[in-house]
Design a protein around this motif. Structure first.
Motif, PDB file in Angstrom:
ATOM      1  N   ASP A  79       0.805  -1.344  -0.011  1.00 16.90           N
ATOM      2  CA  ASP A  79      -0.031   0.111  -0.002  1.00 16.90           C
ATOM      3  C   ASP A  79       1.004   1.301   0.146  1.00 16.90           C
ATOM      4  O   ASP A  79       1.408   1.688   0.959  1.00 16.90           O
ATOM      5  CB  ASP A  79      -0.790  -0.242   1.191  1.00 16.90           C
ATOM      6  CG  ASP A  79      -1.865   1.174   1.250  1.00 16.90           C
ATOM      7  OD1 ASP A  79      -1.795   1.853   0.450  1.00 16.90           O
ATOM      8  OD2 ASP A  79      -2.794   1.226   2.263  1.00 16.90           O
ATOM      9  N   PRO A  80       1.056   1.855  -1.192  1.00 20.58           N
ATOM     10  CA  PRO A  80       1.931   3.014  -1.262  1.00 20.58           C
ATOM     11  C   PRO A  80       1.536   4.098  -0.337  1.00 20.58           C
ATOM     12  O   PRO A  80       2.418   5.032  -0.080  1.00 20.58           O
ATOM     13  CB  PRO A  80       1.972   3.390  -2.706  1.00 20.58           C
ATOM     14  CG  PRO A  80       0.587   2.829  -3.292  1.00 20.58           C
ATOM     15  CD  PRO A  80       0.644   1.373  -2.664  1.00 20.58           C
ATOM     16  N   ASP A  81       0.264   4.227  -0.013  1.00 23.73           N
ATOM     17  CA  ASP A  81      -0.126   5.397   0.562  1.00 23.73           C
ATOM     18  C   ASP A  81       0.246   5.363   2.165  1.00 23.73           C
ATOM     19  O   ASP A  81       0.291   6.429   2.663  1.00 23.73           O
ATOM     20  CB  ASP A  81      -1.779   5.345   0.899  1.00 23.73           C
ATOM     21  CG  ASP A  81      -2.390   5.720  -0.478  1.00 23.73           C
ATOM     22  OD1 ASP A  81      -1.535   6.310  -1.430  1.00 23.73           O
ATOM     23  OD2 ASP A  81      -3.496   5.523  -0.822  1.00 23.73           O
ATOM     24  N   THR A  82       0.972   4.060   2.815  1.00 24.87           N
ATOM     25  CA  THR A  82       1.235   4.130   3.876  1.00 24.87           C
ATOM     26  C   THR A  82       2.776   4.110   3.985  1.00 24.87           C
ATOM     27  O   THR A  82       3.102   4.130   5.010  1.00 24.87           O
ATOM     28  CB  THR A  82       0.835   2.476   4.436  1.00 24.87           C
ATOM     29  OG1 THR A  82       1.768   1.504   3.981  1.00 24.87           O
ATOM     30  CG2 THR A  82      -0.565   2.469   4.402  1.00 24.87           C
ATOM     31  N   VAL A  84      -0.300 -13.020  -8.839  1.00 23.99           N
ATOM     32  CA  VAL A  84       0.051 -11.861  -8.128  1.00 23.99           C
ATOM     33  C   VAL A  84      -0.924 -10.826  -8.382  1.00 23.99           C
ATOM     34  O   VAL A  84      -1.295 -10.384  -9.318  1.00 23.99           O
ATOM     35  CB  VAL A  84       1.439 -11.306  -8.441  1.00 23.99           C
ATOM     36  CG1 VAL A  84       1.685  -9.962  -7.629  1.00 23.99           C
ATOM     37  CG2 VAL A  84       2.371 -12.188  -8.100  1.00 23.99           C
ATOM     38  N   ARG A  85      -1.475 -10.271  -7.328  1.00 24.67           N
ATOM     39  CA  ARG A  85      -2.499  -9.080  -7.548  1.00 24.67           C
ATOM     40  C   ARG A  85      -2.224  -7.845  -6.516  1.00 24.67           C
ATOM     41  O   ARG A  85      -1.780  -8.153  -5.315  1.00 24.67           O
ATOM     42  CB  ARG A  85      -4.025  -9.919  -6.892  1.00 24.67           C
ATOM     43  CG  ARG A  85      -4.375 -10.649  -7.858  1.00 24.67           C
ATOM     44  CD  ARG A  85      -5.830 -11.537  -7.295  1.00 24.67           C
ATOM     45  NE  ARG A  85      -5.711 -12.087  -5.804  1.00 24.67           N
ATOM     46  CZ  ARG A  85      -6.642 -12.347  -5.158  1.00 24.67           C
ATOM     47  NH1 ARG A  85      -8.097 -12.088  -5.899  1.00 24.67           N
ATOM     48  NH2 ARG A  85      -6.374 -12.841  -4.288  1.00 24.67           N
ATOM     49  N   LEU A  86      -2.463  -6.803  -7.080  1.00 28.58           N
ATOM     50  CA  LEU A  86      -2.239  -5.745  -6.380  1.00 28.58           C
ATOM     51  C   LEU A  86      -3.385  -5.285  -5.647  1.00 28.58           C
ATOM     52  O   LEU A  86      -4.676  -5.572  -5.749  1.00 28.58           O
ATOM     53  CB  LEU A  86      -1.992  -4.418  -7.308  1.00 28.58           C
ATOM     54  CG  LEU A  86      -0.803  -4.729  -8.123  1.00 28.58           C
ATOM     55  CD1 LEU A  86      -0.756  -3.131  -9.086  1.00 28.58           C
ATOM     56  CD2 LEU A  86       0.663  -4.746  -7.303  1.00 28.58           C
ATOM     57  N   ARG A  87      -2.908  -5.029  -4.181  1.00 24.39           N
ATOM     58  CA  ARG A  87      -3.964  -4.597  -3.271  1.00 24.39           C
ATOM     59  C   ARG A  87      -4.869  -3.296  -3.865  1.00 24.39           C
ATOM     60  O   ARG A  87      -6.119  -3.119  -3.838  1.00 24.39           O
ATOM     61  CB  ARG A  87      -3.576  -4.120  -1.998  1.00 24.39           C
ATOM     62  CG  ARG A  87      -4.695  -3.727  -1.078  1.00 24.39           C
ATOM     63  CD  ARG A  87      -3.872  -3.585   0.295  1.00 24.39           C
ATOM     64  NE  ARG A  87      -4.841  -3.034   1.356  1.00 24.39           N
ATOM     65  CZ  ARG A  87      -4.468  -2.739   2.569  1.00 24.39           C
ATOM     66  NH1 ARG A  87      -3.156  -3.166   3.067  1.00 24.39           N
ATOM     67  NH2 ARG A  87      -5.377  -2.058   3.388  1.00 24.39           N
ATOM     68  N   ARG A  88      -4.209  -2.488  -4.541  1.00 23.41           N
ATOM     69  CA  ARG A  88      -4.879  -1.285  -5.009  1.00 23.41           C
ATOM     70  C   ARG A  88      -3.689  -0.771  -6.130  1.00 23.41           C
ATOM     71  O   ARG A  88      -2.680  -1.307  -6.136  1.00 23.41           O
ATOM     72  CB  ARG A  88      -4.772  -0.163  -4.110  1.00 23.41           C
ATOM     73  CG  ARG A  88      -3.975   0.293  -3.279  1.00 23.41           C
ATOM     74  CD  ARG A  88      -4.096   1.675  -2.584  1.00 23.41           C
ATOM     75  NE  ARG A  88      -4.739   0.969  -1.320  1.00 23.41           N
ATOM     76  CZ  ARG A  88      -5.285   1.712  -0.451  1.00 23.41           C
ATOM     77  NH1 ARG A  88      -5.350   3.077  -0.426  1.00 23.41           N
ATOM     78  NH2 ARG A  88      -6.044   1.171   0.450  1.00 23.41           N
ATOM     79  N   GLU A  89      -4.233   0.133  -6.984  1.00 27.18           N
ATOM     80  CA  GLU A  89      -3.457   0.625  -8.195  1.00 27.18           C
ATOM     81  C   GLU A  89      -1.977   1.220  -7.813  1.00 27.18           C
ATOM     82  O   GLU A  89      -2.423   2.079  -6.923  1.00 27.18           O
ATOM     83  CB  GLU A  89      -4.164   1.503  -9.071  1.00 27.18           C
ATOM     84  CG  GLU A  89      -3.404   1.843 -10.246  1.00 27.18           C
ATOM     85  CD  GLU A  89      -4.288   2.888 -11.214  1.00 27.18           C
ATOM     86  OE1 GLU A  89      -3.738   3.295 -12.022  1.00 27.18           O
ATOM     87  OE2 GLU A  89      -5.370   3.057 -10.512  1.00 27.18           O
ATOM     88  N   VAL A  90      -1.030   0.855  -8.111  1.00 29.21           N
ATOM     89  CA  VAL A  90       0.174   1.497  -7.886  1.00 29.21           C
ATOM     90  C   VAL A  90       0.246   3.069  -8.671  1.00 29.21           C
ATOM     91  O   VAL A  90       0.196   3.075  -9.842  1.00 29.21           O
ATOM     92  CB  VAL A  90       1.465   0.794  -8.397  1.00 29.21           C
ATOM     93  CG1 VAL A  90       2.592   1.592  -8.024  1.00 29.21           C
ATOM     94  CG2 VAL A  90       1.399  -0.608  -7.474  1.00 29.21           C
TER      95      VAL A  90
END
Length: 270
Positions: free
Chosen positions: A36-39, A258-264
């Motif tokens: 999660d890049p937001d974190t 592999v699945r991203l939790r949210r869009e990078v």
């Protein structure tokens, strides 16, 4: 038969190649689900997390590390611990490998395992750059491994360029320690399991091969094999009783994408 053929045959028949593909799939699936890049997660977090989880999954399937046991009966008794923390269904896809077939064999504190005459260490690399991994710029242990003697019958069609004096020299103490361990069994050949992921779309790369000390540039491998493009069939050399519930005979090492939790978001994969 070439060294590559020998290694793939030995490690394939023992279930190791299937185990590497399964463990890599599981490790990156968990990593990318949690990403999660937001974190504040970034490329470094992904790399270090996936590497640790890759080691964890290999300990589970090889019955080493905190999952070490000394018999199939002991392995059967500890199945709940092996399955704990995995996604639903992942355990049932885990290759069955009897304890002792693969042993813990770190080299100079670099995580590694051994099966027969083959030791393999893990190494990460920049996605898409597998053929240009700069081994002389890696750790002393990885440089030492890349400095092993050439495979028998190897013909060098692309000689290495002159040595770059700016490359940091190997640590003498590290070389001595590693070479001393190698001398305990001159028959062991150390291979590299190289792994990577492309963050934006979650595409992985996973190779097994013999690294080549490419001073000044040049090819990074004597040989390498794509572990994600191969069907290894039914793995395992021994039977460990399965927990309640069905367990398919042929694991699908690639069916847990592999699945991203949210869009990078652009600018977060540094």
């Amino acid at each position: 038969m070439s060294e590559q053929q020998d290694a793939l045959e030995d490690l394939g028949s023992s279930g190791v190649l299937s185990a590497l593909a399964w463990a890599n799939t599981s490790a990156y699936r968990r990593t990318m689900e949690d990403y999660d890049p937001d974190t504040g997660h970034d490329q470094g977090w992904v790399g270090s997390t996936a590497h640790r989880l890759f080691c964890d999954r290999l300990h589970r399937v090889f019955s080493t590390g905190k999952h070490a046991v000394d018999s199939p009966e002991a392995a059967s008794a500890g199945l709940d611990a092996v399955a704990a923390g995995l996604y639903p269904g992942e355990y049932r896809k885990m290759p069955i490998i009897a304890p002792g077939v693969v042993t813990w064999s770190d080299l100079n504190r670099s995580p590694g395992w051994r099966c027969g005459r083959w030791r393999f260490l893990l190494a990460s690399f920049v996605y898409g750059e597998s053929n240009r991994i700069p081994w002389p710029q890696k750790s002393p242990t990885k440089r030492l491994v890349a400095s092993q003697g050439k495979p028998e019958g190897w013909v060098d069609s692309h000689p290495m360029l002159p040595f770059d004096d700016e490359i940091a020299p190997l640590s003498l103490a590290a070389i001595v320690r590693a070479m001393a361990e190698e001398d305990e069994d001159s028959e062991v050949t150390t291979l590299i399991v190289a792994h990577s992921v492309e963050l934006e779309v979650g595409i992985r790369e996973l190779y097994l091969g013999r690294s080549r000390l490419n001073r000044g540039g040049g090819e990074a491998w004597y040989w390498k094999h794509d572990l994600l493009a191969t069907d290894f069939g039914t793995p395992g050399t021994g039977t460990i009783p399965a927990p309640p519930g069905p367990r398919p005979g042929t694991p699908g090492v690639q069916d847990a994408p592999v699945r991203l939790r949210r869009e990078v978001r652009e600018g977060n994969d540094k």
